[in-house]
Enzyme design. Structure first.
Site, PDB file in Angstrom:
ATOM      1  N   LYS A 195       0.855  -1.179   0.000  1.00 30.28           N
ATOM      2  CA  LYS A 195       0.000   0.000   0.000  1.00 30.28           C
ATOM      3  C   LYS A 195       0.892   1.229   0.000  1.00 30.28           C
ATOM      4  O   LYS A 195       1.451   1.613   1.024  1.00 30.28           O
ATOM      5  CB  LYS A 195      -0.918   0.061   1.229  1.00 30.28           C
ATOM      6  CG  LYS A 195      -1.959   1.197   1.086  1.00 30.28           C
ATOM      7  CD  LYS A 195      -2.539   1.656   2.415  1.00 30.28           C
ATOM      8  CE  LYS A 195      -1.777   2.797   3.032  1.00 30.28           C
ATOM      9  NZ  LYS A 195      -1.860   4.078   2.262  1.00 30.28           N
ATOM     10  N   GLU A 224       9.998   1.825  10.484  1.00 27.95           N
ATOM     11  CA  GLU A 224      10.939   2.949  10.382  1.00 27.95           C
ATOM     12  C   GLU A 224      10.082   4.194  10.528  1.00 27.95           C
ATOM     13  O   GLU A 224       9.259   4.504   9.664  1.00 27.95           O
ATOM     14  CB  GLU A 224      11.674   2.899   9.045  1.00 27.95           C
ATOM     15  CG  GLU A 224      12.850   3.852   8.968  1.00 27.95           C
ATOM     16  CD  GLU A 224      12.499   5.144   8.256  1.00 27.95           C
ATOM     17  OE1 GLU A 224      12.284   6.157   8.965  1.00 27.95           O
ATOM     18  OE2 GLU A 224      12.421   5.126   7.027  1.00 27.95           O
ATOM     19  N   CYS A 269      12.995  11.762   7.162  1.00 30.62           N
ATOM     20  CA  CYS A 269      12.893  11.412   8.581  1.00 30.62           C
ATOM     21  C   CYS A 269      14.242  11.450   9.280  1.00 30.62           C
ATOM     22  O   CYS A 269      14.307  11.592  10.505  1.00 30.62           O
ATOM     23  CB  CYS A 269      12.247  10.043   8.736  1.00 30.62           C
ATOM     24  SG  CYS A 269      12.925   8.802   7.617  1.00 30.62           S
TER      25      CYS A 269
END
Length: 474
Positions: free
Chosen positions: A170, A245, A279
């Site tokens: 997805k 993560e 990130c």
């Protein structure tokens, strides 16, 4: 004819069980440019059933067969490279050179690294009379974010296939088109039916259903810590493996002996890369207290050198952030920095001059930030840098580790032995010394609330395997 309104299930492009669409917005114009289908639990059931059926045979394929498949996927990826770059540029606003050289390249780079690691990977090991066998874990649900779409898709799909798993992917519904092209790559490569499946949709309607599905054996999720907690809780009822993560608030310690001009300038560039939407970005710059004003001057000059604008225009360094939600969040956090007393060196609220539409952020640097300020603690996910003073190395390490996150850390020094010593004290999954090149063979993942598990190369292959001990084999 494109496949934007279809899902890829059991080797075919299919319509959703219940027609429903999600508009896809070009963040540079704020205009809808296409739509995708929104999946449901029924679509997830179909995809998982296809993956489960395919697993019975695909898990028994040889390493050599899977290696041939991965190499075919890489060939087909390279054939669609420009299509992927163009899609990423439009769906998330990345300037075209960056979309090619970093975003689309990341998918290629990770595929190449997985192949290289897989060629030397051993699935059996003898320990005395016991043989240890590494076997594919099963059906894997892969949920990927919008900020590095191909990076995260390939980081999960390639090692899962190397391990002998089957997958349901997805992609983010915010930046989904590059994922659809990747599914076309998988089809063109001749991936066996059911081995790779794609269902688009929202987190609650598709991602969460995948995480809780009883026939899914593992979830690999990349995204926010908030969403990661929901995924983990949902997966807990079926006791499946969860690899995550998540977010980060990475510190960049500039030690007193560093080349200050270079270290600060590159620190700004690292923070602002991908319009700050990484990130592991070095968003907290830690500098010696007696060099704080020097750092502000250098950082301000470096930030003002960035050109923000239309990602399709020449010479643009920063495009927009991905969505209205992200834009509003970043504006709120910039406002908090001002109201809580940080020094606004450059940038600030609103769009850059000359831009009256699109989710554009002014490249922003704050000085005299203290560790308790909101901008020093929350992940901003935009081109916003916080500069914090430290008294000595002990203070720098303490401030750097004083966060719920632990994805990455950065250390700048001309004394490599000291930099290595500091790196050992960082509570982070990756530590980067003196701005090294991207290493697709290094393990990538977080400590603390930045997640668990590791991605890239053989580290990722290992995460998709179960360990079986056959005692008495000898």
């Amino acid at each position: 004819m494109n496949n934007h309104l279809k899902f890829f299930i059991d080797g075919s492009w299919v319509d959703p069980v219940a027609p429903k669409t999600i508009e896809v917005i070009d963040p540079s114009t704020e205009e809808v440019y296409t739509a995708i289908s929104a999946g449901s639990a029924a679509d997830v059931d179909k995809a998982v059933a296809a993956a489960k059926s395919a697993f019975a045979s695909f898990s028994l394929t040889s390493k050599e067969e899977r290696l041939v498949l991965l190499k075919r996927i890489l060939e087909c990826y390279n054939e669609r490279f420009e299509d992927i770059a163009q899609a990423v540029s439009q769906e998330m606003g990345a300037p075209l050179p960056f979309a090619r050289d970093s975003q689309a390249w990341a998918g290629r780079g990770h595929m190449e690294a997985t192949i290289a690691a897989f060629e030397d990977y051993q699935f059996t090991e003898k320990r005395g009379s016991t043989t240890v066998i590494k076997e594919p874990i099963g059906v894997c649900a892969l949920i990927t974010p919008w900020n590095w779409p191909l990076n995260q898709i390939v980081c999960k799909v390639a090692p899962a296939i190397a391990a002998g798993c089957t997958v349901v992917l997805k992609p983010s519904e915010i930046a989904p088109i590059s994922g659809i092209i990747f599914a076309e790559v998988m089809a063109a490569a001749g991936t066996p039916k059911g081995v790779f499946n794609l269902v688009n949709g929202t987190g609650p309607d598709v991602g969460q259903v995948m995480a809780g599905h009883p026939d899914v054996d593992m979830v690999s999720f990349t995204g926010s810590t908030r969403a990661g907690i929901i995924v983990a809780k949902t997966a807990a009822d079926t006791v499946k493996r969860v690899a995550q993560e998540l977010g980060g608030k990475s510190a960049n310690i500039i030690l007193p002996d560093a080349d200050f001009e270079t270290a600060v300038t590159k620190g700004v560039q690292g923070c602002f890369s991908n319009t700050g939407q990484s990130c592991d970005a070095p968003t907290r710059m830690l500098v010696p207290a007696d060099r704080h004003e020097d750092a502000l001057a250098i950082a301000g000059k470096a930030a003002e050198a960035f050109k923000t604008g239309d990602p399709r225009a020449d010479g643009v360094d920063l495009g927009p952030v991905v969505s209205q939600i992200q834009y509003d969040k970043i504006q709120r956090l910039i406002e908090s920095g001002i109201s809580e007393g940080a020094t606004l060196v450059t940038g600030g609220l609103g769009r850059p001059e000359g831009l009256n539409r699109g989710y554009y952020i002014r490249p922003t640097v704050f000085g005299h930030v203290t560790p308790e300020m909101t901008i020093a603690r929350e992940e901003i996910f935009g081109p916003v840098l916080s500069i914090i003073s430290y008294k000595d190395e002990e203070d720098a390490v303490r401030i750097a580790n004083d966060t719920v996150y632990g994805l990455a850390a950065y250390v700048q020094s001309t004394n490599i032995d000291n930099a290595r010593a500091i790196a050992k004290r960082m509570r982070a999954g990756s530590v980067y010394l003196n701005y090294p090149a991207w290493d697709t063979f290094a393990p990538f993942g977080g400590y603390k609330q930045s997640g668990n598990g590791r991605e890239y190369a053989d580290w990722a292959i290992h995460d998709f395997l179960e360990i079986k001990g056959v005692v008495g084999w000898a």
